[in-house]
Design an enzyme around this catalytic site. Structure first.
Site, PDB file in Angstrom:
ATOM      1  N   SER A 114      -9.468   1.976   2.788  1.00  0.00           N
ATOM      2  CA  SER A 114      -8.556   2.745   1.974  1.00  0.00           C
ATOM      3  C   SER A 114      -7.467   1.898   1.310  1.00  0.00           C
ATOM      4  O   SER A 114      -6.764   2.393   0.452  1.00  0.00           O
ATOM      5  CB  SER A 114      -7.875   3.804   2.853  1.00  0.00           C
ATOM      6  OG  SER A 114      -7.088   3.166   3.864  1.00  0.00           O
ATOM      7  N   SER A 168     -10.219  -0.465   6.890  1.00  0.00           N
ATOM      8  CA  SER A 168      -9.542  -0.400   5.592  1.00  0.00           C
ATOM      9  C   SER A 168      -8.876  -1.682   5.129  1.00  0.00           C
ATOM     10  O   SER A 168      -8.315  -1.712   4.040  1.00  0.00           O
ATOM     11  CB  SER A 168      -8.505   0.730   5.601  1.00  0.00           C
ATOM     12  OG  SER A 168      -9.131   1.988   5.608  1.00  0.00           O
ATOM     13  N   LYS A 191       0.847  -1.204   0.000  1.00  0.00           N
ATOM     14  CA  LYS A 191       0.000   0.000   0.000  1.00  0.00           C
ATOM     15  C   LYS A 191       0.877   1.246   0.000  1.00  0.00           C
ATOM     16  O   LYS A 191       1.855   1.306   0.750  1.00  0.00           O
ATOM     17  CB  LYS A 191      -0.892  -0.036   1.248  1.00  0.00           C
ATOM     18  CG  LYS A 191      -1.915   1.091   1.347  1.00  0.00           C
ATOM     19  CD  LYS A 191      -2.755   0.946   2.627  1.00  0.00           C
ATOM     20  CE  LYS A 191      -3.856   1.991   2.709  1.00  0.00           C
ATOM     21  NZ  LYS A 191      -4.676   1.835   3.944  1.00  0.00           N
TER      22      LYS A 191
END
Lengths: 448, 448
Positions: free
Chosen positions: A146, A170, A77
């Site tokens: 996210s 997330s 990420k």
């Protein structure tokens, strides 16, 4: 095997590499090919390190295995620092930003012989402003957020394993929306050095994979926790069905998936009962947002002070809410969390697992929102480990997830019990309703 | 006033600036002059931003006051990110490193109108390898560490206020050694974004100042906690004398200073009793080091993996100890800490303050060690606020500190009670033994 290489799980691929049946270079090349074919539509990647990954793979192919995932590519990420790739947090403020060092988790993966394939798309500063990433199960829908890119990349089999973070929901929510396994370990399981902070009290590094075995191996490598012995028989778990006070905020398909899972787990021998959250834990539905916003406002103080115009209106609104929270409200919310952790530890003396929804329903249509973290907030603030397993599908044919939760630090037991549950559900699914379980695959059941 | 400008406390200076009796530029210039005169010997500063500080001061002099410390210069330990100054952690690995953003705490100080005068020397990565900084009370002695430069700079009146961090004893110990006030707030009081991590569970931002009023104003600005009303009379506190199981590791002068303080506080009306630490809290003397080393090994994974040769042997040894700790030992230590926090909260229903040593004795001779954090570890891992007040002196004439500790989140009450205690000790000192209290100055008692 060639056509399916990019579909191998991390553990399968590592076994094939160790056995000399596959090279890391071939695996990385297959993943890069999949990304080239698919990422134009899905936008899961912020940066793909194609040449560097192939070079690392070739170097690893010449070495003895450094760990159980030697030669396996991973997605990271884009809120984890990487010294050799841009790290931009999906914010124009950090365009071209190149940190000095790798995040601790990235270093540990590299030391163990993993190849960092690239950076996956995050919502702006791992918060709620949606990115352009699409859901591989249906590109008209959000993949959740996210950790949008990590969930989408693993679901689309562009990479077998990816790192994400969860502050509200997330990891678990995008895993459920994309039909993959999401693991949010106990708070503090994986060192956060070099990860852009949102909320010190909540930020938790998590994992996306297609099998529980992969999640367990990666967690072990990153945290030092033991890997459960998936081959051994374990006793059927004591399961509490935690509908919570917010049960009516989940949709009918989610209700049906959870009730069906509870029935099938009971049929398979689990001791299944209803479990009510203790009062302080129920209060965390609200306390979580208050703590997150108070801390996020301060964590992004420099960005607001120096580049306010480059922050999305969505995020600015939330940060302003954070500044409006008083220190007393914040301290009270943290006290509630401490009380809740104590009460929850008492509750969990009676259960091995809680069974609860991963999300309110399937992935919403469109990319305007990454969905609602409602059913994730309590567990994140409690700091307890949870895993999302694909289980059933919703009215649009998109995957649904069930979430299994254990007591703090019981990550290894959680994974062992989750494997028991996944196997039980898969057996029940084969007997009764195969369409209910598109993504639940027992670890090791896909042969190479 | 001119000759003493650099000696003003932060609050005194801010009041003079607000009243038009002083400009920020004059104050900053006086501090820079003091640094130029003294830092060749003391080595408290890693970087002094002379021109930029003067320019910022001039700009602030043209503006209305942004906060209660408008125009006041501060020193920042060189493990806080600064976008406009090098941030080197006292490590050759990071020579010339210039982060993209300021740490959150730096941003908050700047927003409130403080001038960042420069970066103060830290022990390598805020750990134990000693820096070259000397103790202003006697340059043959260490100032303590790891916030060595912040303690020395404030003690030498080069700057009235400085930020540090405490993971074991890196605020309270150097404050005691240098004869200044050190405040370690409750864990999580001040946002850590942009501070190089040592240990997620322990790292706590703290403050150095010459008055409690300064510490209270700075804490309020950085945490949102209210400032106590130092002008109002408060009831005499209930004080527990916490000698702990390690009492015999403190020297005779420390024993005498603590017993003397306890007697004088009782004479002044405090309800003073002996307080035994609960069993789990006693276990934190060992648990703290185990948690710190486990986490530090991972927090510095990139540095060990890529620049092992540039890390001191002292630190490498400690990091290797961290890698040798098992996950199970670490989880057990964290469980002990959770138990201890609960037991300590129960204990503190009976006390407003605990009184305990700040260190084992006065600052050791030489620079080979920054001293021992023994009497700080428990409070850091409990996460409870503590403050060190100068009180008495040791056999070499160097300052000793007494440490006052309160319950979690009771930072404002701690400062109010500490002010009561400092005033009571100063009165007793004037009556009986003035030499015993060289550094204990009631807030506001030094006139401008």
């Amino acid at each position: 095997m060639s056509s399916a290489i990019h579909q191998l799980s991390a553990s399968e691929a590592a076994r094939a590499i160790r056995a000399g049946r596959l090279t890391s270079e071939t695996l990385v090349a297959a993943c890069l090919e999949r990304i080239a074919a698919r990422d134009g539509e899905l936008a899961a990647w912020a940066h793909v390190a194609a040449d560097a990954s192939l070079a690392q793979a070739r170097a690893l192919d010449r070495q003895p295995a450094r760990g159980p995932l030697h030669g396996v590519p991973v997605g990271i990420k884009d809120i984890f620092d990487t010294a050799d790739m841009p790290t931009e947090y999906n914010s124009a403020i950090y365009r071209g930003h190149r940190p000095r060092a790798d995040a601790a988790a990235v270093t540990l993966l590299r030391q163990a012989g993993c190849v960092v394939l690239g950076k996956t798309v995050t919502a702006e500063f791992a918060n709620l402003h949606p990115p352009a990433t699409r859901n591989p199960r249906n590109p008209a829908h959000t993949p959740g957020g996210s950790s949008s890119g990590s969930a989408a990349a693993v679901a689309d089999r562009m990479v077998p394993l990816a790192l994400g973070t969860q502050t509200a929901g997330s990891v678990i929510r995008p895993a459920a929306f994309c039909g993959v396994i999401g693991l949010k370990p106990s708070f503090g399981s994986i060192n956060r050095t070099g990860v852009k902070p949102v909320s010190d009290t909540l930020d938790t590094i998590g994992l996306f994979s297609n099998t529980l075995e992969d999640a367990a191996l990666a967690l072990s490598l990153l945290s030092g926790r033991p890997v459960p012995d998936f081959a051994s028989q374990i006793a059927a778990p004591r399961i509490g069905v935690a509908r919570t006070s917010r049960w009516n905020d989940a949709d009918a398909a989610t209700h049906a998936a959870l009730e069906s899972a509870a029935r099938r787990l009971a049929s398979a021998g689990a001791d299944v009962k209803d479990a009510a959250l203790p009062p302080a834990a129920e209060a965390l539905f609200d306390a979580q947002g208050l703590i997150m916003n108070f801390e996020a406002a301060r964590a992004l103080a420099w960005e607001q002070s120096n580049h306010r115009e480059a922050i999305s209106a969505t995020l600015l609104k939330r940060l302003d809410e954070g500044w409006a929270v008083s220190r007393e409200q914040y301290d009270n919310a943290r006290q509630t969390a401490r009380d809740a952790r104590r009460q929850f530890a008492d509750l969990m003396r009676g259960y091995d697992l809680l069974l609860t929804p991963s999300a309110r329903g399937e992935a919403p249509l469109g990319l305007a929102s990454t969905g609602d973290s409602l059913f994730n907030r309590v567990w994140t603030l409690l700091g307890v480990p949870s895993v999302s397993l694909p289980s059933g599908s919703g009215p649009n044919g998109l995957p649904l997830g069930i979430q299994l939760v254990s007591a703090i630090e019981q990550d290894t037991a959680l994974l062992a019990h989750a494997q028991w549950a996944a196997s039980a559900l898969a057996r029940a699914g084969r007997r009764h309703s195969p369409a209910q379980l598109p993504g639940t695959v027992p670890a090791g059941s896909v042969s190479t």
